[in-house]
Design a protein around this motif. Sequence first.
Motif, PDB file in Angstrom:
ATOM      1  N   ILE A  96     -46.634  -5.739  25.945  1.00  0.00           N
ATOM      2  CA  ILE A  96     -45.858  -6.747  26.292  1.00  0.00           C
ATOM      3  C   ILE A  96     -44.396  -6.548  27.003  1.00  0.00           C
ATOM      4  O   ILE A  96     -44.134  -7.087  28.033  1.00  0.00           O
ATOM      5  CB  ILE A  96     -45.392  -7.352  24.767  1.00  0.00           C
ATOM      6  N   ALA A  97     -43.843  -5.306  26.823  1.00  0.00           N
ATOM      7  CA  ALA A  97     -42.746  -4.769  27.516  1.00  0.00           C
ATOM      8  C   ALA A  97     -43.159  -4.695  28.882  1.00  0.00           C
ATOM      9  O   ALA A  97     -42.192  -5.070  29.921  1.00  0.00           O
ATOM     10  CB  ALA A  97     -42.384  -3.738  27.037  1.00  0.00           C
ATOM     11  N   ALA A  98     -44.237  -4.181  29.180  1.00  0.00           N
ATOM     12  CA  ALA A  98     -44.600  -3.973  30.941  1.00  0.00           C
ATOM     13  C   ALA A  98     -44.711  -5.360  31.297  1.00  0.00           C
ATOM     14  O   ALA A  98     -44.507  -5.470  32.705  1.00  0.00           O
ATOM     15  CB  ALA A  98     -46.001  -3.104  30.992  1.00  0.00           C
ATOM     16  N   CYS A  99     -45.386  -6.285  30.583  1.00  0.00           N
ATOM     17  CA  CYS A  99     -45.639  -7.746  31.290  1.00  0.00           C
ATOM     18  C   CYS A  99     -44.252  -8.412  31.425  1.00  0.00           C
ATOM     19  O   CYS A  99     -44.206  -9.016  32.834  1.00  0.00           O
ATOM     20  CB  CYS A  99     -46.417  -8.494  30.109  1.00  0.00           C
ATOM     21  N   VAL A 102     -42.327  -7.052  34.797  1.00  0.00           N
ATOM     22  CA  VAL A 102     -42.542  -7.439  36.255  1.00  0.00           C
ATOM     23  C   VAL A 102     -42.627  -9.135  36.122  1.00  0.00           C
ATOM     24  O   VAL A 102     -43.302  -9.618  37.095  1.00  0.00           O
ATOM     25  CB  VAL A 102     -44.078  -7.036  36.398  1.00  0.00           C
ATOM     26  N   GLY A 103     -42.122  -9.654  35.064  1.00  0.00           N
ATOM     27  CA  GLY A 103     -41.908 -11.208  35.251  1.00  0.00           C
ATOM     28  C   GLY A 103     -42.775 -12.106  34.360  1.00  0.00           C
ATOM     29  O   GLY A 103     -42.620 -13.279  34.457  1.00  0.00           O
ATOM     30  N   GLY A 104     -43.445 -11.421  33.533  1.00  0.00           N
ATOM     31  CA  GLY A 104     -44.438 -12.254  32.897  1.00  0.00           C
ATOM     32  C   GLY A 104     -44.020 -12.658  31.577  1.00  0.00           C
ATOM     33  O   GLY A 104     -42.747 -12.594  31.191  1.00  0.00           O
ATOM     34  N   GLN A 105     -44.634 -13.548  30.630  1.00  0.00           N
ATOM     35  CA  GLN A 105     -44.129 -14.073  29.601  1.00  0.00           C
ATOM     36  C   GLN A 105     -45.000 -13.301  28.268  1.00  0.00           C
ATOM     37  O   GLN A 105     -46.213 -13.018  28.308  1.00  0.00           O
ATOM     38  CB  GLN A 105     -44.419 -15.546  29.639  1.00  0.00           C
ATOM     39  N   GLU A 106     -44.397 -13.249  27.094  1.00  0.00           N
ATOM     40  CA  GLU A 106     -45.038 -12.589  25.880  1.00  0.00           C
ATOM     41  C   GLU A 106     -46.214 -13.405  25.551  1.00  0.00           C
ATOM     42  O   GLU A 106     -47.306 -12.983  25.277  1.00  0.00           O
ATOM     43  CB  GLU A 106     -43.933 -12.424  24.779  1.00  0.00           C
TER      44      GLU A 106
END
Length: 329
Positions: A96-99, A102-106
């Motif tokens: 989750i933290a890596a996502c 880079v601008g992604g959502q949980e």
Amino acid sequence: MFTFVGKLPIPLLLLMPIQNRSFSCFRSVSVSAMDRTPETERPNFNFEAYMREKMNSVNRALERAVPLREQPVGIHKAMRYSLLNGGNRIRPVLCIAACELVGGQESTVMPVACAVEMIQTIYLMQDDLPCMDNSLLRRGKPSSHVVFGENVTALDGGALWALAFEHIAKKTVGIPPSTVASVIAELARAFGSQGLTGGRFLEATSMGSSDSDEVIYLKKYAPMIEASVVMGSMIGGGSSEQTEILRKFARCVALVIDDDLIDVTKSSQLMGKTAGNGKVTFPKLMGIEKSWEFAKKLNKEAQDMLSVFDKEKAAPLIAMVSYVTYREN
């Protein structure tokens, strides 16, 4: 300039594919680890609150993923016992933290994070079996085979394996199919014969030479850590360059060996699992003192790799590195 594991200097180790590397894992959350972290390494970030929030999110998602009401109830009860039996959820939180970095959502990456925990649970269930480590405790409770029997535990593993990939395929939305396929391939590779399972095979059949010990360590522990971070970046839309940086970061994190130090210095009661099980570890290969120095060096290298990202967004990963280095259980 180089830190050596056997004959392998760390900079070269970090560039190697999964099948040629060695890694360590870490398992349980104790916020007191941050108290042990040197002041200069502590980010201005509430790690305890972050971990509590993300763990709760992952646990809720896992609850929904394996409902007890579905038939056959017995196998789902056994699956839930192992999957929901505590644990720090470090791998899904890393995903989750890596996502998010880079601008992604949980919400978008959660199906992948859940799949990671399902695969990790299979590893732990299998590792505890009498034919493997014969561990009676897992996360402070009786191991799956103690409660349900070896036959049911073996079936649970197959069911969780299938569910992990089904969950990614069916529940991941808004992501290009080619990316989803790449994520599935990454996870399968991490657990397969060239990753974790291959390392476990070598451990089970090893004749005990130092060379085989190093190969086992190179294969066994890090692939799931690496895959967790890389898949998070993929789902979050990270560029190839960002994903590669995060892959190298994950390889450093996975080599942090405080879990191994705990295994040789702490009791089963503190750890919540059977301690001192004779596995191949860095303390056995390098000695406890050198292992500590190695872990601290990797801590710094991992944090340095994140310097190219926004500091605020990278804070969870930076805090995680310090946590896994200095935790006590």
